[in-house]
Design a protein around this motif. Structure first.
Motif, PDB file in Angstrom:
ATOM      1  N   ALA A  13      49.714 -35.283   4.008  1.00 33.73           N
ATOM      2  CA  ALA A  13      48.421 -34.675   4.321  1.00 33.73           C
ATOM      3  C   ALA A  13      47.997 -33.694   3.229  1.00 33.73           C
ATOM      4  N   VAL A  14      48.956 -32.931   2.722  1.00 39.94           N
ATOM      5  CA  VAL A  14      48.653 -31.998   1.630  1.00 39.94           C
ATOM      6  C   VAL A  14      48.228 -32.766   0.381  1.00 39.94           C
ATOM      7  N   MET A  15      48.912 -33.874   0.112  1.00 39.63           N
ATOM      8  CA  MET A  15      48.559 -34.707  -1.047  1.00 39.63           C
ATOM      9  C   MET A  15      47.136 -35.243  -0.914  1.00 39.63           C
ATOM     10  N   TRP A  16      46.792 -35.740   0.267  1.00 45.17           N
ATOM     11  CA  TRP A  16      45.429 -36.224   0.488  1.00 45.17           C
ATOM     12  C   TRP A  16      44.420 -35.081   0.397  1.00 45.17           C
ATOM     13  N   TRP A  39      39.263 -44.891 -12.542  1.00 44.12           N
ATOM     14  CA  TRP A  39      40.572 -44.571 -13.094  1.00 44.12           C
ATOM     15  C   TRP A  39      41.593 -44.285 -12.008  1.00 44.12           C
ATOM     16  N   ARG A  40      41.127 -43.696 -10.907  1.00 41.23           N
ATOM     17  CA  ARG A  40      42.040 -43.511  -9.770  1.00 41.23           C
ATOM     18  C   ARG A  40      42.568 -44.863  -9.293  1.00 41.23           C
ATOM     19  N   ALA A  41      41.681 -45.848  -9.175  1.00 36.05           N
ATOM     20  CA  ALA A  41      42.081 -47.174  -8.712  1.00 36.05           C
ATOM     21  C   ALA A  41      42.996 -47.864  -9.719  1.00 36.05           C
ATOM     22  N   ILE A 215      45.069 -38.904 -13.404  1.00 43.14           N
ATOM     23  CA  ILE A 215      46.430 -39.389 -13.159  1.00 43.14           C
ATOM     24  C   ILE A 215      46.967 -38.806 -11.854  1.00 43.14           C
ATOM     25  N   ALA A 216      46.673 -37.520 -11.610  1.00 47.13           N
ATOM     26  CA  ALA A 216      47.124 -36.874 -10.370  1.00 47.13           C
ATOM     27  C   ALA A 216      46.491 -37.536  -9.150  1.00 47.13           C
ATOM     28  N   CYS A 221      47.737 -38.305  -5.026  1.00 47.00           N
ATOM     29  CA  CYS A 221      46.826 -38.428  -3.881  1.00 47.00           C
ATOM     30  C   CYS A 221      46.701 -39.837  -3.332  1.00 47.00           C
ATOM     31  N   THR A 222      47.120 -40.835  -4.093  1.00 45.60           N
ATOM     32  CA  THR A 222      46.988 -42.219  -3.627  1.00 45.60           C
ATOM     33  C   THR A 222      48.362 -42.845  -3.409  1.00 45.60           C
ATOM     34  N   TYR A 223      49.045 -43.185  -4.484  1.00 47.81           N
ATOM     35  CA  TYR A 223      50.354 -43.838  -4.337  1.00 47.81           C
ATOM     36  C   TYR A 223      51.358 -42.934  -3.627  1.00 47.81           C
ATOM     37  N   GLY A 224      51.455 -41.693  -4.075  1.00 47.71           N
ATOM     38  CA  GLY A 224      52.424 -40.771  -3.485  1.00 47.71           C
ATOM     39  C   GLY A 224      52.142 -40.494  -2.022  1.00 47.71           C
TER      40      GLY A 224
END
Length: 302
Positions: A13-16, A39-41, A215-216, A221-224
């Motif tokens: 939740a913190v990552m999102w 770039w996020r995708a 990259i973050a 926020c996505t993969y992690g």
């Protein structure tokens, strides 16, 4: 309650919650919202591709290809893009709050498309959600108040669109997400979504800060976030995980205030609280109804 599971869901939740505040760094430096999304995708796709290959889960059935394509367009192009536009127009804090209208959209679509029951608690939560959105969007105009966030109707619509498209993840969860692993789906959906964005923006020169932010967005926020969240679900019920995940808009609002000096007026805080309360009502629906039944039974026995 499993402590390890709680910590994993809280971490996700913190990552999102970082999505909006982190996205503002490249946006403030002139990177277009859709390029942010692109770039996020792309970076997230690289990570999910490695993951899918590592677990040897890269095959999909031919009959599911149309659904994957539609999900790539709706769940990546529109979802990622509208979120970035919302962050640009109304700020990171409000964008995250409007994203959490998703359970209300889920309730309506499940009723219309899946034939699920629309009970009194869902109806009440839906009314509270609509009232909350009205507070955050109309409050400053009606009451003449104002925080440090400037609202635009385009931003509000984009924020609601993120909630709607995010809700579709649940609908897809009843179909393709039930048959494939998350890395498998995103292996195909992310490049499709990224490709659909390319006609609508021009690539710009980016600073080191912008690249690190992009990259973050992908790595954290996505993969992690998805990886940690699904790891947490191994230890907790989905309902409990959903309740813990409501810390996301709170984290987003806190970071937006610390990093970008974003703050609501009183109508904004009231509306945000209403939306989050409605989310909790929906995810706790069965427990609430069970409590009412027990209370009624006790009264009858008395």
């Amino acid at each position: 309650m499993n402590i390890k599971g709680c910590l994993l869901i809280l971490t996700a939740a913190v990552m999102w919650g970082l999505i909006g505040p982190v996205s503002k760094f490249p946006l403030e430096q002139g990177v277009a919202p859709l390029e942010n999304s692109f770039w996020r995708a792309i970076f997230a796709w690289m990570l999910f591709a490695v993951h899918a290959c590592r677990i040897r889960a890269i095959k999909i059935e031919r009959k599911d290809i149309p659904q994957i394509i539609v999900f790539g367009f709706v769940g990546v192009t529109i979802f990622y893009g509208s979120y970035q536009f919302a962050v640009q127009e109304v700020g990171a804090a409000l964008s995250s709050v409007l994203l959490y209208t998703a359970p209300a959209w889920v309730a309506v679509m499940s009723w219309l498309l899946l034939g699920e029951k629309m009970g009194p608690i869902k109806i009440a939560a839906l009314v509270i959600t609509i009232s909350g959105v009205a507070c955050v969007s109309l409050g400053p105009q009606i009451f003449g108040t104002g925080g440090d966030i400037k609202f635009t109707w385009f931003g509000i619509i984009c924020g609601l669109t993120t909630g709607f498209t995010y809700a579709l993840y649940y609908i897809y969860g009843k179909t393709i997400f039930a048959r494939y692993t998350t890395p498998t789906i995103f292996l195909y959906a992310l490049p499709i979504g990224a490709l659909c964005m390319t006609p609508f923006f021009e690539f710009t020169t980016k600073t080191t800060t912008s690249w690190l932010s992009l990259i973050a967005l992908a790595l954290i926020c996505t993969y992690g976030a998805y990886s940690v969240y699904y790891a947490g679900l191994k230890y907790l019920e989905a309902t409990t995980a959903s309740v813990i995940a409501t810390i996301e808009p709170v984290m987003a609002a806190l970071l937006a205030w610390l990093w970008w000096n974003e703050s609501f007026d009183w109508t904004g805080y009231l509306g945000s609280a209403m939306i989050i309360s409605a989310v909790l009502m929906m995810v706790m629906e069965q427990r609430i109804e069970s409590g009412f039944r027990k209370l009624s039974l006790c009264r009858m026995q008395a």
